[in-house]
Design an enzyme around this catalytic site. Structure first.
Site, short mmCIF file in Angstrom:
data_model
loop_
_atom_site.label_atom_id
_atom_site.label_comp_id
_atom_site.label_asym_id
_atom_site.label_seq_id
_atom_site.Cartn_x
_atom_site.Cartn_y
_atom_site.Cartn_z
N CYS A 1 0.83 -1.21 0.00
CA CYS A 1 0.00 0.00 0.00
C CYS A 1 0.87 1.26 0.00
O CYS A 1 1.40 1.64 -1.04
CB CYS A 1 -0.97 -0.03 1.17
N HIS B 1 -3.56 -4.93 0.78
CA HIS B 1 -3.05 -5.41 2.06
C HIS B 1 -3.10 -6.94 2.13
O HIS B 1 -4.02 -7.51 2.73
CB HIS B 1 -3.83 -4.79 3.21
N GLU C 1 -1.49 -8.83 3.99
CA GLU C 1 -1.36 -9.30 5.37
C GLU C 1 -2.72 -9.48 6.04
O GLU C 1 -2.82 -10.13 7.09
CB GLU C 1 -0.49 -8.33 6.19
#
Length: 254
Positions: A118, A216, A218
């Site tokens: 990002c 994202h 994660e």
């Protein structure tokens, strides 16, 4: 006989700074990072090393890492890419901007793999001479509103890319951004886009691996959109990580 053990790759993960809002340390600055990065990297087999913007790393120290992750966070200072604020941005952190740009260049000079997430993608674009769209969808009306909450978006991925090897040529990803890449350096190439035309992933055209995504991974537990990217980073990092024995001797991983 000494027991041989292969150590986990050491991956530097950048953190930001935020003001403590309550308790005994109210008003003090804290080094902050969401735990999702640590969890994802540990699950992929790495040992995360938190990198604070208050602690500059020399080129030689960066070379001791096996990979670097430039994480999400607040907007970049528009002055870092030669523009004035347009009044739509969040409060920038010039100290962190400078820290991460220098870290990216040090990693490139040392051949250390880099993953940008990002804001990390935007750092990489600006570090290579690029610019940003300061507010979406105003600056790209076909792009959905992704700056108010985490939003699922479709992404088309170039089949001839490292990203496609990790997650395939189509994915639904978790996006949370109101800015995006307008231009980037010649040593990067766009390998994924949204249907609006916004670049959603960049890779290095040559040299050590660089992958940057405008989403994202994660946050996603699914292998296709989440673990695949971190697993690919750890695989690249493992090529740099030595094997260690309990008596302190070292041999390269093969």
């Amino acid at each position: 006989m000494a027991e041989h053990r292969t150590r986990r790759p050491l991956i530097g993960v950048t953190a930001g700074t935020a003001r403590m809002m309550s308790g005994a340390w109210e008003g003090h600055d804290a080094v902050v990072l969401t735990e999702h990065y640590v969890t994802a990297l540990r699950a992929a087999g790495a040992r995360p090393v938190i990198l604070a913007p208050q602690d500059r790393w020399s080129d030689e120290e960066v070379a001791e890492l096996d990979a670097v992750v430039l994480t999400g966070g607040t907007d970049l200072d528009p002055e870092s890419y030669g523009e004035l604020p347009d009044g739509t941005g969040f409060t920038p952190d010039p100290e962190r901007d400078a820290f991460e740009i220098a870290l990216f260049h040090a990693a490139r000079n040392a051949g250390v793999p880099v993953l940008g997430v990002c804001r990390g993608l935007q750092i990489i674009a600006v570090a290579t001479g690029g610019t940003l769209l300061q507010h979406l969808p105003r600056d790209l009306p076909a792009h959905p509103v992704t700056g108010e909450r985490i939003t699922a978006v479709d992404v088309e991925i170039d089949a001839a890319s490292d990203l496609a090897l990790a997650v395939g040529t189509r994915a639904v990803v978790q996006a949370f951004h109101h800015q995006g890449v307008a231009s980037h350096g010649e040593d990067l190439r766009v390998v994924a886009r949204h249907a609006s035309g916004l670049a959603l992933a960049l890779e290095a055209a040559e040299g050590s691996p660089v992958l940057a995504v405008q989403w994202h991974p994660e946050l996603d537990d699914r292998e296709a959109e989440g673990d695949g990217i971190f697993a690919a980073l750890v695989s690249a990092a493992a090529l740099r990580a030595p094997a260690r024995t309990v008596d302190g001797a070292s041999t390269p991983v093969v």
